[in-house]
Design a protein around this motif. Structure first.
Motif, mmCIF file in Angstrom:
data_model
loop_
_atom_site.group_PDB
_atom_site.id
_atom_site.type_symbol
_atom_site.label_atom_id
_atom_site.label_comp_id
_atom_site.label_asym_id
_atom_site.label_seq_id
_atom_site.Cartn_x
_atom_site.Cartn_y
_atom_site.Cartn_z
ATOM 1 N N ARG A 105 -3.882 -25.511 -27.700
ATOM 2 C CA ARG A 105 -2.521 -25.908 -27.503
ATOM 3 C C ARG A 105 -1.618 -26.366 -28.752
ATOM 4 O O ARG A 105 -2.425 -27.185 -29.192
ATOM 5 N N GLY A 106 -0.361 -25.975 -28.998
ATOM 6 C CA GLY A 106 0.176 -26.416 -30.262
ATOM 7 C C GLY A 106 0.010 -25.533 -31.215
ATOM 8 O O GLY A 106 1.223 -25.592 -32.058
ATOM 9 N N THR A 107 -1.014 -24.977 -31.291
ATOM 10 C CA THR A 107 -1.163 -23.679 -32.665
ATOM 11 C C THR A 107 -1.438 -22.198 -32.127
ATOM 12 O O THR A 107 -1.180 -21.607 -32.798
ATOM 13 N N GLY A 108 -2.000 -22.131 -30.849
ATOM 14 C CA GLY A 108 -2.085 -20.811 -30.523
ATOM 15 C C GLY A 108 -3.447 -20.279 -30.811
ATOM 16 O O GLY A 108 -3.794 -19.014 -30.473
ATOM 17 N N GLU A 109 -4.108 -20.870 -31.883
ATOM 18 C CA GLU A 109 -5.378 -20.377 -32.265
ATOM 19 C C GLU A 109 -6.403 -20.262 -31.338
ATOM 20 O O GLU A 109 -6.461 -21.123 -30.283
ATOM 21 N N ARG A 110 -7.202 -19.219 -31.375
ATOM 22 C CA ARG A 110 -8.266 -19.047 -30.339
ATOM 23 C C ARG A 110 -9.806 -19.189 -30.981
ATOM 24 O O ARG A 110 -9.837 -18.820 -32.107
ATOM 25 N N ALA A 111 -10.772 -19.435 -30.215
ATOM 26 C CA ALA A 111 -12.078 -19.488 -30.599
ATOM 27 C C ALA A 111 -12.700 -18.721 -29.523
ATOM 28 O O ALA A 111 -12.524 -18.865 -28.239
ATOM 29 N N VAL A 112 -13.472 -17.546 -29.677
ATOM 30 C CA VAL A 112 -14.002 -16.466 -28.787
ATOM 31 C C VAL A 112 -15.498 -16.514 -29.194
ATOM 32 O O VAL A 112 -16.107 -16.282 -30.188
ATOM 33 N N VAL A 113 -16.317 -16.520 -27.879
ATOM 34 C CA VAL A 113 -17.559 -16.252 -27.896
ATOM 35 C C VAL A 113 -17.987 -15.026 -26.859
ATOM 36 O O VAL A 113 -17.338 -14.971 -25.839
ATOM 37 N N SER A 114 -18.831 -14.149 -27.596
ATOM 38 C CA SER A 114 -18.798 -12.803 -26.730
ATOM 39 C C SER A 114 -20.054 -12.360 -27.172
ATOM 40 O O SER A 114 -20.850 -12.729 -28.047
ATOM 41 N N VAL A 115 -20.438 -11.132 -26.385
ATOM 42 C CA VAL A 115 -21.417 -10.138 -26.953
ATOM 43 C C VAL A 115 -20.651 -8.833 -27.248
ATOM 44 O O VAL A 115 -19.522 -8.408 -26.627
ATOM 45 N N ASN A 116 -21.523 -8.003 -27.784
ATOM 46 C CA ASN A 116 -20.817 -6.417 -28.160
ATOM 47 C C ASN A 116 -21.195 -5.442 -27.173
ATOM 48 O O ASN A 116 -21.726 -6.065 -25.999
ATOM 49 N N ALA A 117 -21.228 -4.435 -27.600
ATOM 50 C CA ALA A 117 -21.464 -3.260 -26.515
ATOM 51 C C ALA A 117 -22.920 -2.576 -26.579
ATOM 52 O O ALA A 117 -23.090 -1.991 -25.864
ATOM 53 N N SER A 118 -23.725 -3.397 -27.467
ATOM 54 C CA SER A 118 -24.942 -2.814 -27.673
ATOM 55 C C SER A 118 -25.980 -2.521 -26.073
ATOM 56 O O SER A 118 -26.637 -1.791 -25.988
ATOM 57 N N ALA A 119 -25.669 -3.363 -25.058
ATOM 58 C CA ALA A 119 -26.147 -3.404 -23.816
ATOM 59 C C ALA A 119 -26.077 -2.213 -23.017
ATOM 60 O O ALA A 119 -26.800 -1.571 -22.162
ATOM 61 N N SER A 120 -25.098 -1.403 -23.561
ATOM 62 C CA SER A 120 -24.693 -0.137 -22.760
ATOM 63 C C SER A 120 -25.494 1.140 -23.109
ATOM 64 O O SER A 120 -25.629 2.053 -22.328
ATOM 65 N N GLY A 121 -26.462 0.845 -24.275
ATOM 66 C CA GLY A 121 -27.164 1.987 -24.784
ATOM 67 C C GLY A 121 -26.188 3.312 -25.252
ATOM 68 O O GLY A 121 -25.045 3.139 -25.778
ATOM 69 N N ASP A 122 -26.871 4.406 -25.588
ATOM 70 C CA ASP A 122 -26.281 5.491 -26.460
ATOM 71 C C ASP A 122 -25.409 6.203 -25.326
ATOM 72 O O ASP A 122 -26.026 6.850 -24.460
ATOM 73 N N LEU A 123 -24.068 6.210 -25.369
ATOM 74 C CA LEU A 123 -23.159 6.905 -24.514
ATOM 75 C C LEU A 123 -22.781 8.301 -25.054
ATOM 76 O O LEU A 123 -22.100 8.985 -24.549
ATOM 77 N N ALA A 124 -23.566 8.627 -26.242
ATOM 78 C CA ALA A 124 -23.252 9.968 -26.627
ATOM 79 C C ALA A 124 -23.265 11.381 -25.940
ATOM 80 O O ALA A 124 -22.263 12.013 -25.583
ATOM 81 N N PRO A 125 -24.372 11.043 -25.108
ATOM 82 C CA PRO A 125 -24.552 12.523 -24.212
ATOM 83 C C PRO A 125 -23.455 12.306 -23.113
ATOM 84 O O PRO A 125 -22.815 13.203 -22.768
ATOM 85 N N ALA A 126 -23.168 11.365 -22.311
ATOM 86 C CA ALA A 126 -22.093 11.253 -21.543
ATOM 87 C C ALA A 126 -20.852 11.615 -22.154
ATOM 88 O O ALA A 126 -19.900 12.264 -21.409
ATOM 89 N N ALA A 127 -20.328 11.208 -23.326
ATOM 90 C CA ALA A 127 -19.261 11.437 -23.923
ATOM 91 C C ALA A 127 -19.161 12.928 -24.368
ATOM 92 O O ALA A 127 -18.001 13.464 -24.232
ATOM 93 N N ARG A 128 -20.189 13.671 -24.612
ATOM 94 C CA ARG A 128 -20.467 15.017 -25.025
ATOM 95 C C ARG A 128 -19.992 15.842 -23.850
ATOM 96 O O ARG A 128 -19.381 16.972 -24.001
ATOM 97 N N SER A 129 -20.469 15.536 -22.663
ATOM 98 C CA SER A 129 -20.431 16.323 -21.572
ATOM 99 C C SER A 129 -18.774 16.135 -21.005
ATOM 100 O O SER A 129 -18.166 16.949 -20.294
ATOM 101 N N ARG A 130 -17.921 15.262 -21.491
ATOM 102 C CA ARG A 130 -16.750 14.981 -20.822
ATOM 103 C C ARG A 130 -15.665 15.081 -22.029
ATOM 104 O O ARG A 130 -14.671 14.789 -21.765
ATOM 105 N N ALA A 131 -16.124 15.464 -23.225
ATOM 106 C CA ALA A 131 -15.053 15.355 -24.558
ATOM 107 C C ALA A 131 -13.983 16.273 -24.052
ATOM 108 O O ALA A 131 -12.813 15.907 -24.280
ATOM 109 N N ALA A 132 -14.005 17.443 -23.539
ATOM 110 C CA ALA A 132 -12.931 18.498 -23.601
ATOM 111 C C ALA A 132 -12.070 17.765 -22.451
ATOM 112 O O ALA A 132 -10.803 17.696 -22.788
ATOM 113 N N ALA A 133 -12.445 17.333 -21.236
ATOM 114 C CA ALA A 133 -11.613 16.581 -20.434
ATOM 115 C C ALA A 133 -10.837 15.447 -20.859
ATOM 116 O O ALA A 133 -9.886 15.353 -20.347
ATOM 117 N N VAL A 134 -11.717 14.411 -21.565
ATOM 118 C CA VAL A 134 -11.100 13.393 -22.249
ATOM 119 C C VAL A 134 -9.970 13.599 -23.056
ATOM 120 O O VAL A 134 -8.880 12.726 -22.886
#
Length: 318
Positions: A105-134
Motif C-alpha cells: 500500500r502506498g506505492t503499488g509495488e508488488r512481490a510475486v511468488v509463483s511456479v511456471n508452466a513446466s508441470a503441464s508437460g509437452d503440449l505440442a501434440p495437443a496444440a498440433r491437433s487443434r492448430a487449425a481450429a484455434v
C-alpha cells in the motif's frame, strides 16, 4: 452470419492469483496481517486476453487448465471476463499454478511468488491437433513464452497462414531464440535479459543506448518490430522498414501517472501486451498500437489488479 469482429488468439500461462495488500513486504520470520484479500485468475496470456476483450476485441486463450477445483475456479473467472478458453489439458486431472502476490500500500509495488508452466508437460501434440481450429478467424497470435511446445506449434502455423505473431517477452527462456524466428512483433519487459553472446553480437549495429543493443539483438533473431517497456519511462522501439538501409529507432512516451495515484502495478505489462495485440488485430500499425497500449497500461496502474481499470469510467477508451 459471419462475424466481422477481429480476433486475438493468446497462448500461454494462466494462474490462480491470491492478492494481499500489505504495508510492507515482510522480513524473514515476520508475520503480517493483510488489509485486503482477492482471489482471481492471472498469468500474462490470460490477462492480455482479458484486456483485449475489455477493449472490444474477442479473445481466445490457449492454455493448460485441466480438471479440478482450482481449474474450475480459474475457468469461471475467464468465462466472466468473456475470454474463450481452449484447454490443452481438457479432461486431465490437473491444477493451474497458484501465484501469491503482495501489493504494498502506498506505492503499488508488488512481490510475486509463483511456479511456471513446466508441470503441464509437452503440449505440442495437443496444440498440433487443434492448430487449425484455434487459429480460425485469428487476426493476431500473442505468445507469452510459456507452454513452449504449444507456442512453437501455433507460431509456425500462424506464420503459414499469414497471421502476425506477437511475443510478450517477460524473460528469456530456453528456446526463446527459436520462438523469435516466428515472431513479427516482440514487446519486451524491463526485466528481459538477453544472453551476453547475443547481446554482444548486436553492439556493432547500434551506436545508441545499451537498450538499443538489446532491441537490435532480438531483431536479428527475426522480429521486424521490437520494443521494450521501462516502467513509467519511455518505451523504446526498433522497426525494420522495407527498402530503408537502416532501422527506425524511436520511443513512445507513456501517460504520466503521479506516484500518489499509483494503486497497483500488478499486470500492467500484461495489459500493455493485450492492448497492443488488440490494436494490431484492428489493423493499426505497430508504433501507433504501442502508443495506444501504453495509455491503457498507464490507466491500469491506477486501479487494483490487472483488470480493476475495466470497471472504471475510462474502460474501453483511450
Amino acid at each position: 452470419m459471419t462475424s466481422t469482429l477481429p480476433l486475438v488468439v493468446a497462448c500461454g500461462l494462466v494462474t490462480l492469483d491470491v492478492l494481499q495488500d500489505v504495508d510492507h513486504v515482510p522480513a524473514p520470520d515476520e508475520k503480517l496481517v493483510a488489509t485486503r484479500l482477492d482471489v482471481t485468475f492471472g498469468g500474462p496470456a490470460a490477462n492480455a486476453a482479458a484486456t483485449a476483450v475489455a477493449l472490444g476485441v474477442p479473445a481466445r486463450l490457449v492454455t493448460a487448465l485441466g480438471s479440478g477445483p482450482v481449474a474450475a475456479l480459474v475457468r469461471a473467472g475467464l468465462d466472466e471476463a468473456g475470454v474463450e478458453v481452449v484447454d490443452l489439458l481438457d479432461g486431465v486431472p490437473a491444477s493451474p499454478a497458484v501465484s501469491t502476490v503482495l501489493v504494498t500500500r502506498g506505492t503499488g509495488e508488488r512481490a510475486v511468488v509463483s511456479v511456471n508452466a513446466s508441470a503441464s508437460g509437452d503440449l505440442a501434440p495437443a496444440a498440433r491437433s487443434r492448430a487449425a481450429a484455434v487459429l480460425e478467424g485469428a487476426d493476431v497470435l500473442l505468445l507469452d513464452g510459456h507452454h513452449l511446445g504449444a507456442a512453437l506449434v501455433l507460431a509456425e502455423a500462424a506464420r503459414a497462414r499469414g497471421v502476425p505473431v506477437v511475443l510478450d517477452g517477460g524473460s528469456w527462456k530456453p528456446r526463446t531464440d527459436e520462438l523469435l524466428g516466428y515472431v513479427d512483433h516482440a514487446v519486451l519487459s524491463a526485466d528481459f535479459r538477453l544472453p551476453e553472446g547475443l547481446r554482444g553480437a548486436a553492439q556493432a549495429l547500434t551506436a545508441g543506448a545499451p537498450d538499443d543493443h538489446d532491441l537490435a539483438a532480438v531483431a536479428l533473431l527475426g522480429p521486424a518490430f521490437v520494443a521494450r517497456s521501462a516502467g513509467p519511462g519511455p518505451v523504446r522501439f526498433r522497426r525494420r522498414v522495407t527498402g530503408a538501409p537502416d532501422a527506425e529507432v524511436g520511443a513512445v512516451e507513456p501517460s504520466t501517472v503521479p506516484a500518489v495515484d499509483v494503486v497497483d502495478t500488478l499486470g500492467a505489462g500484461d495489459v500493455l501486451h493485450g492492448a497492443f495485440a488488440e490494436q494490431l488485430a484492428r489493423g493499426v500499425d505497430p508504433v501507433t498500437a504501442l502508443a495506444a497500449a501504453t495509455r491503457v497500461a498507464s490507466r491500469s496502474v491506477q486501479a487494483r489488479g490487472a483488470r480493476g481499470w475495466v470497471a472504471g469510467p475510462a474502460a474501453g477508451r483511450r
